[in-house]
Design a protein around this motif. Structure first.
Motif, PDB file in Angstrom:
ATOM      1  N   HIS A 174       0.849  -1.185   0.000  1.00 20.76           N
ATOM      2  CA  HIS A 174       0.000   0.000   0.000  1.00 20.76           C
ATOM      3  C   HIS A 174       0.897   1.251   0.000  1.00 20.76           C
ATOM      4  O   HIS A 174       1.806   1.372   0.829  1.00 20.76           O
ATOM      5  CB  HIS A 174      -0.915   0.022   1.225  1.00 20.76           C
ATOM      6  N   PHE A 175       0.634   2.150  -0.926  1.00 26.51           N
ATOM      7  CA  PHE A 175       1.351   3.415  -1.012  1.00 26.51           C
ATOM      8  C   PHE A 175       0.408   4.512  -0.496  1.00 26.51           C
ATOM      9  O   PHE A 175      -0.701   4.680  -1.018  1.00 26.51           O
ATOM     10  CB  PHE A 175       1.774   3.696  -2.452  1.00 26.51           C
ATOM     11  N   VAL A 176       0.869   5.239   0.521  1.00 29.37           N
ATOM     12  CA  VAL A 176       0.021   6.228   1.191  1.00 29.37           C
ATOM     13  C   VAL A 176       0.602   7.621   0.971  1.00 29.37           C
ATOM     14  O   VAL A 176       1.705   7.943   1.427  1.00 29.37           O
ATOM     15  CB  VAL A 176      -0.073   5.936   2.710  1.00 29.37           C
ATOM     16  N   SER A 177      -0.143   8.455   0.263  1.00 29.05           N
ATOM     17  CA  SER A 177       0.331   9.788  -0.092  1.00 29.05           C
ATOM     18  C   SER A 177      -0.720  10.845   0.253  1.00 29.05           C
ATOM     19  O   SER A 177      -1.565  11.184  -0.573  1.00 29.05           O
ATOM     20  CB  SER A 177       0.657   9.838  -1.590  1.00 29.05           C
ATOM     21  N   PRO A 178      -0.679  11.407   1.474  1.00 31.82           N
ATOM     22  CA  PRO A 178      -1.657  12.430   1.868  1.00 31.82           C
ATOM     23  C   PRO A 178      -1.365  13.804   1.281  1.00 31.82           C
ATOM     24  O   PRO A 178      -2.185  14.714   1.385  1.00 31.82           O
ATOM     25  CB  PRO A 178      -1.543  12.447   3.392  1.00 31.82           C
ATOM     26  N   GLY A 179      -0.179  13.985   0.667  1.00 32.73           N
ATOM     27  CA  GLY A 179       0.202  15.299   0.147  1.00 32.73           C
ATOM     28  C   GLY A 179       0.817  16.168   1.225  1.00 32.73           C
ATOM     29  O   GLY A 179       0.933  15.776   2.385  1.00 32.73           O
ATOM     30  N   SER A 180       1.215  17.355   0.857  1.00 32.10           N
ATOM     31  CA  SER A 180       1.910  18.249   1.793  1.00 32.10           C
ATOM     32  C   SER A 180       0.939  18.939   2.740  1.00 32.10           C
ATOM     33  O   SER A 180      -0.193  19.263   2.373  1.00 32.10           O
ATOM     34  CB  SER A 180       2.710  19.302   1.028  1.00 32.10           C
ATOM     35  N   VAL A 181       1.407  19.156   3.965  1.00 31.91           N
ATOM     36  CA  VAL A 181       0.645  19.955   4.928  1.00 31.91           C
ATOM     37  C   VAL A 181       0.637  21.411   4.487  1.00 31.91           C
ATOM     38  O   VAL A 181      -0.387  22.091   4.533  1.00 31.91           O
ATOM     39  CB  VAL A 181       1.240  19.814   6.347  1.00 31.91           C
ATOM     40  N   GLY A 182       1.793  21.892   4.047  1.00 34.33           N
ATOM     41  CA  GLY A 182       1.900  23.271   3.589  1.00 34.33           C
ATOM     42  C   GLY A 182       1.464  23.419   2.134  1.00 34.33           C
ATOM     43  O   GLY A 182       1.780  22.583   1.294  1.00 34.33           O
ATOM     44  N   ARG A 183       0.722  24.476   1.857  1.00 33.47           N
ATOM     45  CA  ARG A 183       0.362  24.811   0.473  1.00 33.47           C
ATOM     46  C   ARG A 183       1.005  26.153   0.164  1.00 33.47           C
ATOM     47  O   ARG A 183       0.418  27.206   0.357  1.00 33.47           O
ATOM     48  CB  ARG A 183      -1.161  24.889   0.313  1.00 33.47           C
TER      49      ARG A 183
END
Length: 285
Positions: A174-183
């Protein structure tokens, strides 16, 4: 049963990105606080950050104090991966980390710095994370595809690329990619994206993965900045199209590709023309 909370790419700084209209520093700290609230709410056993805690390795002293105060009072100590492009200087981990914000935080003991690659096991589930470009489809620069990653982990925690790829399953991982906290950029995928973290519950070799939205205001980008940027891009495109149209008007009657290549070759080298003609020939075949 054990629980893990994962987040990445915070980019904490007090220098507001030119595209933002809010208090960027406070906005990021609010997300930090929410991460700790989620840690308490779910009674997690471990929190992992995938890197780029600060936007620059040499942020000012006020940023260091903010981060020190936060990490000193979290529900559990955070394990932090060292992001090579923001967390230490010069691209050299051994010499760069001691002279960085992350290195200084490590010395205080308020967090656990775990190196550039972190492999660990929680209740018989193996995890892997590294602050580099690991992605589901081809990307620019140096990258590694999900399908090519060689490791025996069950769960791969993705960081560095900022855009969220979500939860995907490939090659029995499983690859888990929530993305960056900072935009920190007004990219298309950032304008309406809600930053997330991942909550992973493991139980004797089995696991469940959930992406959780972090508290944030979505309307934080400066419309005037975006409009001016888009206008500039449009003018550049128009300029490019005008140049092409002008060239075609000057060379009226030149319609076949070989002639156009040769004509353009007057401005470039003979070798470039020969290469272009060869490639054209291969395509025609």
């Amino acid at each position: 049963m054990k629980k893990l909370l994962y987040y990445s790419d915070v980019h904490y700084t007090d220098k507001k990105p030119s595209s933002r209209k809010d208090d960027y520093r406070q906005s990021i700290m609010n997300k930090f606080i929410h991460i700790d609230e989620l840690s308490k709410e779910h009674k997690v056993d471990m929190v992992v950050c995938g890197g780029d805690v600060s936007h620059k390795f040499n942020e000012n002293f006020r940023i260091f104090i903010d981060l020190y105060n936060y990490f000193s009072n979290t529900f559990v100590k955070h394990h932090v991966v060292a992001g090579f492009n923001h967390d230490f200087a010069g691209g050299n981990y051994e010499t760069g980390l001691p002279n960085s914000i992350l290195g200084a935080l490590k010395k205080t003991g308020c967090l656990i710095e775990v190196g550039q690659t972190f492999e660990f096991e929680l209740d018989r589930v193996k995890f892997y994370t590294s602050h580099r470009s690991i992605c589901p489809t081809p990307f620019f620069g140096s990258y590694e595809l999900y399908s090519d990653l060689k490791c025996d982990a069950n769960v791969i925690l993705i960081s560095h690329l900022h855009m969220p790829f979500g939860i995907q399953f490939e090659n029995n991982k499983h690859f888990v990619s929530p993305g960056s906290v900072g935009r920190n950029a007004a990219d298309t995928f950032n304008l309406s994206r809600n930053p997330q973290c991942a909550l992973i519950t493991v139980n004797n070799g089995n696991y469940d993965i959930e992406l959780i939205n972090l508290k944030c205001e979505l309307d934080v980008f400066d419309e005037k900045y975006i409009m001016q940027r888009d206008q500039t891009n449009a003018l550049q495109q128009i300029s490019s199209l005008d140049s092409l149209e002008s060239f075609m008007e000057q060379e009226e009657g030149i319609l076949d590709a070989s002639s156009i290549i040769n004509k353009l070759g007057e401005r470039y080298s003979k070798e470039a023309v020969e290469m272009a003609l060869e490639l054209k020939g291969r395509v025609s075949e």
